[in-house]
Design a protein around this motif. Structure first.
Motif, PDB file in Angstrom:
ATOM      1  N   GLY A  69       0.791  -1.233   0.000  1.00 34.97           N
ATOM      2  CA  GLY A  69       0.000   0.000   0.000  1.00 34.97           C
ATOM      3  C   GLY A  69       0.813   1.268   0.000  1.00 34.97           C
ATOM      4  O   GLY A  69       0.252   2.355  -0.111  1.00 34.97           O
ATOM      5  N   SER A  70       2.147   1.150   0.141  1.00 35.90           N
ATOM      6  CA  SER A  70       3.001   2.328   0.103  1.00 35.90           C
ATOM      7  C   SER A  70       3.653   2.428  -1.258  1.00 35.90           C
ATOM      8  O   SER A  70       4.188   1.437  -1.765  1.00 35.90           O
ATOM      9  N   THR A  71       3.640   3.625  -1.851  1.00 39.72           N
ATOM     10  CA  THR A  71       4.173   3.770  -3.211  1.00 39.72           C
ATOM     11  C   THR A  71       5.169   4.917  -3.324  1.00 39.72           C
ATOM     12  O   THR A  71       5.169   5.854  -2.529  1.00 39.72           O
ATOM     13  N   LEU A  72       6.005   4.792  -4.334  1.00 40.47           N
ATOM     14  CA  LEU A  72       6.883   5.873  -4.788  1.00 40.47           C
ATOM     15  C   LEU A  72       6.575   6.034  -6.271  1.00 40.47           C
ATOM     16  O   LEU A  72       6.636   5.060  -7.027  1.00 40.47           O
ATOM     17  N   THR A  73       6.235   7.253  -6.676  1.00 37.66           N
ATOM     18  CA  THR A  73       5.933   7.517  -8.081  1.00 37.66           C
ATOM     19  C   THR A  73       6.985   8.462  -8.634  1.00 37.66           C
ATOM     20  O   THR A  73       7.382   9.425  -7.980  1.00 37.66           O
ATOM     21  N   ARG A  74       7.466   8.144  -9.825  1.00 40.04           N
ATOM     22  CA  ARG A  74       8.490   8.966 -10.471  1.00 40.04           C
ATOM     23  C   ARG A  74       8.166   8.964 -11.957  1.00 40.04           C
ATOM     24  O   ARG A  74       8.314   7.952 -12.626  1.00 40.04           O
ATOM     25  N   GLY A  75       7.719  10.113 -12.459  1.00 37.53           N
ATOM     26  CA  GLY A  75       7.286  10.172 -13.857  1.00 37.53           C
ATOM     27  C   GLY A  75       6.138   9.198 -14.067  1.00 37.53           C
ATOM     28  O   GLY A  75       5.182   9.190 -13.302  1.00 37.53           O
ATOM     29  N   ASP A 105       8.870  -2.148  -9.093  1.00 37.86           N
ATOM     30  CA  ASP A 105       8.089  -1.553 -10.173  1.00 37.86           C
ATOM     31  C   ASP A 105       6.847  -2.422 -10.368  1.00 37.86           C
ATOM     32  O   ASP A 105       6.955  -3.645 -10.453  1.00 37.86           O
ATOM     33  N   THR A 106       5.680  -1.776 -10.429  1.00 37.45           N
ATOM     34  CA  THR A 106       4.439  -2.553 -10.531  1.00 37.45           C
ATOM     35  C   THR A 106       4.290  -3.219 -11.894  1.00 37.45           C
ATOM     36  O   THR A 106       3.513  -4.152 -12.049  1.00 37.45           O
ATOM     37  N   LYS A 107       5.044  -2.736 -12.928  1.00 38.95           N
ATOM     38  CA  LYS A 107       4.844  -3.284 -14.274  1.00 38.95           C
ATOM     39  C   LYS A 107       6.047  -4.023 -14.848  1.00 38.95           C
ATOM     40  O   LYS A 107       6.000  -4.462 -15.988  1.00 38.95           O
ATOM     41  N   SER A 108       7.144  -4.122 -14.083  1.00 37.39           N
ATOM     42  CA  SER A 108       8.328  -4.811 -14.630  1.00 37.39           C
ATOM     43  C   SER A 108       9.106  -5.451 -13.486  1.00 37.39           C
ATOM     44  O   SER A 108       8.720  -5.337 -12.329  1.00 37.39           O
ATOM     45  N   ASP A 109      10.221  -6.082 -13.831  1.00 42.10           N
ATOM     46  CA  ASP A 109      11.057  -6.706 -12.811  1.00 42.10           C
ATOM     47  C   ASP A 109      12.042  -5.718 -12.186  1.00 42.10           C
ATOM     48  O   ASP A 109      12.893  -6.105 -11.404  1.00 42.10           O
ATOM     49  N   THR A 110      11.908  -4.451 -12.554  1.00 45.70           N
ATOM     50  CA  THR A 110      12.832  -3.438 -12.048  1.00 45.70           C
ATOM     51  C   THR A 110      12.547  -3.109 -10.590  1.00 45.70           C
ATOM     52  O   THR A 110      11.394  -3.102 -10.155  1.00 45.70           O
ATOM     53  N   LEU A 111      13.614  -2.847  -9.837  1.00 41.65           N
ATOM     54  CA  LEU A 111      13.459  -2.307  -8.488  1.00 41.65           C
ATOM     55  C   LEU A 111      13.794  -0.824  -8.524  1.00 41.65           C
ATOM     56  O   LEU A 111      14.622  -0.382  -9.317  1.00 41.65           O
ATOM     57  N   GLY A 112      13.170  -0.072  -7.655  1.00 43.03           N
ATOM     58  CA  GLY A 112      13.530   1.327  -7.441  1.00 43.03           C
ATOM     59  C   GLY A 112      13.958   1.435  -5.990  1.00 43.03           C
ATOM     60  O   GLY A 112      13.147   1.237  -5.093  1.00 43.03           O
ATOM     61  N   VAL A 140       5.424   3.660 -11.256  1.00 38.64           N
ATOM     62  CA  VAL A 140       4.899   3.508  -9.902  1.00 38.64           C
ATOM     63  C   VAL A 140       5.566   2.304  -9.255  1.00 38.64           C
ATOM     64  O   VAL A 140       5.587   1.214  -9.836  1.00 38.64           O
ATOM     65  N   TYR A 141       6.141   2.527  -8.092  1.00 37.48           N
ATOM     66  CA  TYR A 141       6.825   1.456  -7.361  1.00 37.48           C
ATOM     67  C   TYR A 141       6.127   1.204  -6.028  1.00 37.48           C
ATOM     68  O   TYR A 141       5.664   2.145  -5.380  1.00 37.48           O
ATOM     69  N   GLN A 142       6.111  -0.063  -5.616  1.00 41.88           N
ATOM     70  CA  GLN A 142       5.542  -0.447  -4.313  1.00 41.88           C
ATOM     71  C   GLN A 142       6.667  -0.661  -3.312  1.00 41.88           C
ATOM     72  O   GLN A 142       7.596  -1.438  -3.586  1.00 41.88           O
ATOM     73  N   LEU A 143       6.562  -0.040  -2.147  1.00 42.35           N
ATOM     74  CA  LEU A 143       7.563  -0.243  -1.098  1.00 42.35           C
ATOM     75  C   LEU A 143       7.434  -1.657  -0.527  1.00 42.35           C
ATOM     76  O   LEU A 143       6.357  -2.069  -0.086  1.00 42.35           O
ATOM     77  N   ALA A 144       8.537  -2.408  -0.562  1.00 44.20           N
ATOM     78  CA  ALA A 144       8.541  -3.772  -0.027  1.00 44.20           C
ATOM     79  C   ALA A 144       9.232  -3.825   1.336  1.00 44.20           C
ATOM     80  O   ALA A 144       8.741  -4.467   2.270  1.00 44.20           O
ATOM     81  N   GLN A 145      10.378  -3.199   1.433  1.00 44.39           N
ATOM     82  CA  GLN A 145      11.158  -3.280   2.673  1.00 44.39           C
ATOM     83  C   GLN A 145      12.164  -2.146   2.713  1.00 44.39           C
ATOM     84  O   GLN A 145      12.481  -1.528   1.700  1.00 44.39           O
TER      85      GLN A 145
END
Ligand code: B30
Ligand code: ZN
Length: 225
Positions: free
Chosen positions: A73-79, A113-120, A82-87
């Motif tokens: 439920g925690s997110t970081l958005t950049r452009g 990243d909600t749409k790819s295997d990328t981490l932010g 959209v990324y979900q905070l895991a830990q």
């Protein structure tokens, strides 16, 4: 998980690639992390927008750091990403350097990243100063033994953010095995002050869990203040 890697001796960073064939990027990769942040380029990159929920975490001593696993439920958005905070977890001393200088600690906020295997991964450099209430609340109850974990329902990750969210960004890797090169690094320019006594509480458990800096191999480091 990769077999019993560590930070010294026969399982230290120079042996990571030999411990498991899946760790080949640790030695062969050309986009490894951490790096020394120097020669940065000012760029019109998107601002970081953080929306993190307070509470509901579980703090675990996993044998290489203290990590707080966060609820969804925690997110970081950049452009448009959209990324979900895991830990989040900590390193001492810092893994990234800034203009050749290290800091006593670094916090990593690991997002998927909600749409790819990328981490932010958003990084905050921790520096000695005023007491940080969020960090102090964790430090007071850091689980001392590997495998130990506990609920941290009052923990507010927002308290560990600097006042301003200017950042540097570059393409890198996990700083631990398997050193996968799928991380969009975002390093906050403004360090976060924490109490020296709380840094000590961490270094009592993990005095040296930082990988040394890797060659930047002509990667661009973009910055927006
Ligand atoms: S970091 O932010 O680049 N230091 C992982 C995430 C972020 C970073 C490093 C690693 C990660 O997700 N690793 C895979 C999971 N781990 C389990 C774990 O969380 O603790 C597997 C492992 O190591 O082999 Cu122990
Ligand atoms: Zn980390």
């Amino acid at each position: 998980a990769s077999a019993h890697w560590g930070y010294g001796g026969s399982v230290g960073p120079e042996h990571w690639a030999d411990l498991d064939t899946r760790n080949f990027a640790c030695s062969a990769g050309r986009q490894q992390s951490p790096i020394d942040i120097a020669g940065t380029v000012k760029a019109d990159i998107p601002r970081i927008d953080i929306s993190w929920l307070k509470g509901g975490g579980r703090m675990v001593n996993n044998g290489h750091t203290i990590q707080i696993n966060m609820p969804e439920g925690s997110t970081l958005t950049r452009g448009d990403r959209v990324y979900q905070l895991a830990q989040l977890h900590f390193h001492a001393p810092s893994e990234h350097h800034v203009a050749g200088m290290s800091f006593p600690m670094e916090a990593h906020f690991v997002h998927k990243d909600t749409k790819s295997d990328t981490l932010g991964v958003l990084s905050a450099l921790l520096t000695p100063g005023a007491t940080n209430i969020s960090f102090a609340g964790l430090a007071k109850v850091f689980p001392a033994r590997p495998g130990e974990e506990m609920a941290v329902d009052e923990f507010d990750p927002n308290g560990l953010l600097p006042a301003s969210l200017g950042y540097w960004t570059y393409e890198g890797s996990l700083t631990t095995p398997p050193c996968t090169e799928n991380v969009e690094w975002m390093v906050a320019m403004e360090p976060v002050e924490v109490d020296t006594a709380d840094i000590k509480r961490f270094t009592t458990l993990y005095a040296s869990n930082a990988r040394s800096i890797r060659p930047s191999n002509r990667r661009f480091i973009l910055g927006l203040s």
